[in-house]
Structures are given as C-alpha cells and as structure tokens.
Design a protein around this motif. Structure first.
Motif, PDB file in Angstrom:
ATOM      1  N   LYS A  90       7.513  26.137 140.752  1.00  0.00           N
ATOM      2  CA  LYS A  90       6.671  24.957 140.557  1.00  0.00           C
ATOM      3  C   LYS A  90       6.047  24.526 141.887  1.00  0.00           C
ATOM      4  N   LYS A  93       3.312  26.971 142.926  1.00  0.00           N
ATOM      5  CA  LYS A  93       2.113  26.752 142.121  1.00  0.00           C
ATOM      6  C   LYS A  93       1.316  25.568 142.673  1.00  0.00           C
ATOM      7  N   LYS A  94       2.002  24.497 143.008  1.00  0.00           N
ATOM      8  CA  LYS A  94       1.325  23.331 143.577  1.00  0.00           C
ATOM      9  C   LYS A  94       0.686  23.676 144.919  1.00  0.00           C
ATOM     10  N   GLU A  97      -2.478  25.656 144.264  1.00  0.00           N
ATOM     11  CA  GLU A  97      -3.538  24.777 143.768  1.00  0.00           C
ATOM     12  C   GLU A  97      -4.135  23.958 144.904  1.00  0.00           C
ATOM     13  N   SER A 138      -1.673  16.956 140.044  1.00  0.00           N
ATOM     14  CA  SER A 138      -2.161  18.328 140.107  1.00  0.00           C
ATOM     15  C   SER A 138      -3.190  18.651 139.027  1.00  0.00           C
ATOM     16  N   LYS A 139      -2.922  18.284 137.783  1.00  0.00           N
ATOM     17  CA  LYS A 139      -3.841  18.604 136.681  1.00  0.00           C
ATOM     18  C   LYS A 139      -5.185  17.909 136.856  1.00  0.00           C
ATOM     19  N   ARG A 140      -5.163  16.661 137.258  1.00  0.00           N
ATOM     20  CA  ARG A 140      -6.423  15.930 137.442  1.00  0.00           C
ATOM     21  C   ARG A 140      -7.215  16.484 138.618  1.00  0.00           C
ATOM     22  N   ARG A 141      -6.507  16.816 139.695  1.00  0.00           N
ATOM     23  CA  ARG A 141      -7.173  17.378 140.873  1.00  0.00           C
ATOM     24  C   ARG A 141      -7.861  18.699 140.520  1.00  0.00           C
ATOM     25  N   THR A 142      -7.152  19.565 139.803  1.00  0.00           N
ATOM     26  CA  THR A 142      -7.717  20.856 139.410  1.00  0.00           C
ATOM     27  C   THR A 142      -8.930  20.660 138.510  1.00  0.00           C
ATOM     28  N   THR A 143      -8.813  19.748 137.541  1.00  0.00           N
ATOM     29  CA  THR A 143      -9.923  19.469 136.632  1.00  0.00           C
ATOM     30  C   THR A 143     -11.136  18.960 137.395  1.00  0.00           C
ATOM     31  N   SER A 158     -11.621  22.387 129.392  1.00  0.00           N
ATOM     32  CA  SER A 158     -10.576  22.166 128.384  1.00  0.00           C
ATOM     33  C   SER A 158     -10.214  23.471 127.713  1.00  0.00           C
TER      34      SER A 158
END
Length: 158
Positions: A90, A93-94, A97, A138-143, A158
């Motif tokens: 984990k 992965k971070k 990213e 992490s998810k918001r940054r990648t998006t 999406s």
C-alpha cells in the motif's frame, strides 16, 4: 514437529494475542518477537524505499490493532508477515502515485518566464499547488491529475 505440537503452539499464540489486547507488556513482547519477520518482509518488498522505518512503525501499529483478528490458523510470525506485506505494498503504491503526480507537474512547470516578478509569482503558485496536492487523498489526487494535466474526461476517468 507433530500436529499436536503445532496445535499447542497455535493455542499459545492465540492466548498470547488475547492477553496482548489487555496487557501492554505482552504487546511489547509480541512486537519484539515479530520484529525480525516484519522487517524481513518489508526489506523484501521495498528494498530501496527511504520509508522502511516508517513502514515498520505502521506495520507494528496495524499488528497491535489487529490482534483481535488473530485466529491461530498460522503462526503469529506468518500472520504479521501478511500484514507487513499488505502495508508495504500500500505504501509503495502511494509512493508511485505521488511520483507520477510530481513528475507530471514538474514536466508542465514553465521553464522560462519573461520577468523575475512573474517567475517568482509562478514559483509561489507552483509550490502552493504542490502543497495542496500533497494533502489530497490518493484517489482524488489521481483523478485531478488525470483530468487537469492529462486531459481525460470524467467518463474516461471513471
């Protein structure tokens, strides 16, 4: 080692894990016992990461928080090794990213500007943007990076 001996060891580990939930000294003993296995797994997973010590601390906390889930189906060492593996992966992965975001922003940063005032203003804006991105989940940054920097549509992301 016989099957009976393995059962006794498993029961001992279960009792030890249960006691560690109530007793700090027992929890410390478990962590000392598991430390070699934890760091063996971390070193195998992250080899060159400068965050190995931090990962070790995160694994130790996760082990302590998860002791109530230990069922004795494997040794405490094997169980903690699994936790060490998941936390290490984990974290890697971070890191990947974050490197992607950082590299993308560095590539899109303006190389030369016309005046020193504009350059200073852009650098300040750039530093502020990096700081804000670093604090996003992490998810918001990648998006956000996929949409703003790479130009993907919302549907594509999406």
């Amino acid at each position: 080692m016989s099957v009976e001996e393995k059962k006794v060891i498993a029961l001992d580990d279960i009792h030890l894990a249960q006691k560690a939930q109530r007793d700090r000294k027992t929890a410390e003993l478990i962590l000392r016992r598991l430390q070699p296995k934890i760091f063996q797994v971390i070193r195998a997973c992250v080899r060159s990461s400068p965050h190995a010590e931090e990962i070790g601390q995160a694994v130790a906390l996760e082990v302590l928080k998860s002791l109530h889930t230990f069922r004795g189906e494997a040794s405490l060492e094997a169980w903690a090794g699994g936790i060490a593996y998941r936390v290490s992966m984990k974290t890697l992965k971070k890191e990947r990213e974050w490197e992607l975001v950082h590299t993308t922003i560095d590539e899109s940063a303006p190389a030369s500007l016309t005046t020193p005032e504009k350059r200073a203003s852009k650098q300040q804006l750039y530093a502020s943007l990096l700081n804000k991105l670093q604090h996003l989940p992490s998810k918001r940054r990648t998006t956000l990076v996929l949409h703003v920097v790479h130009g993907y549509t919302v549907k594509e992301i999406s």
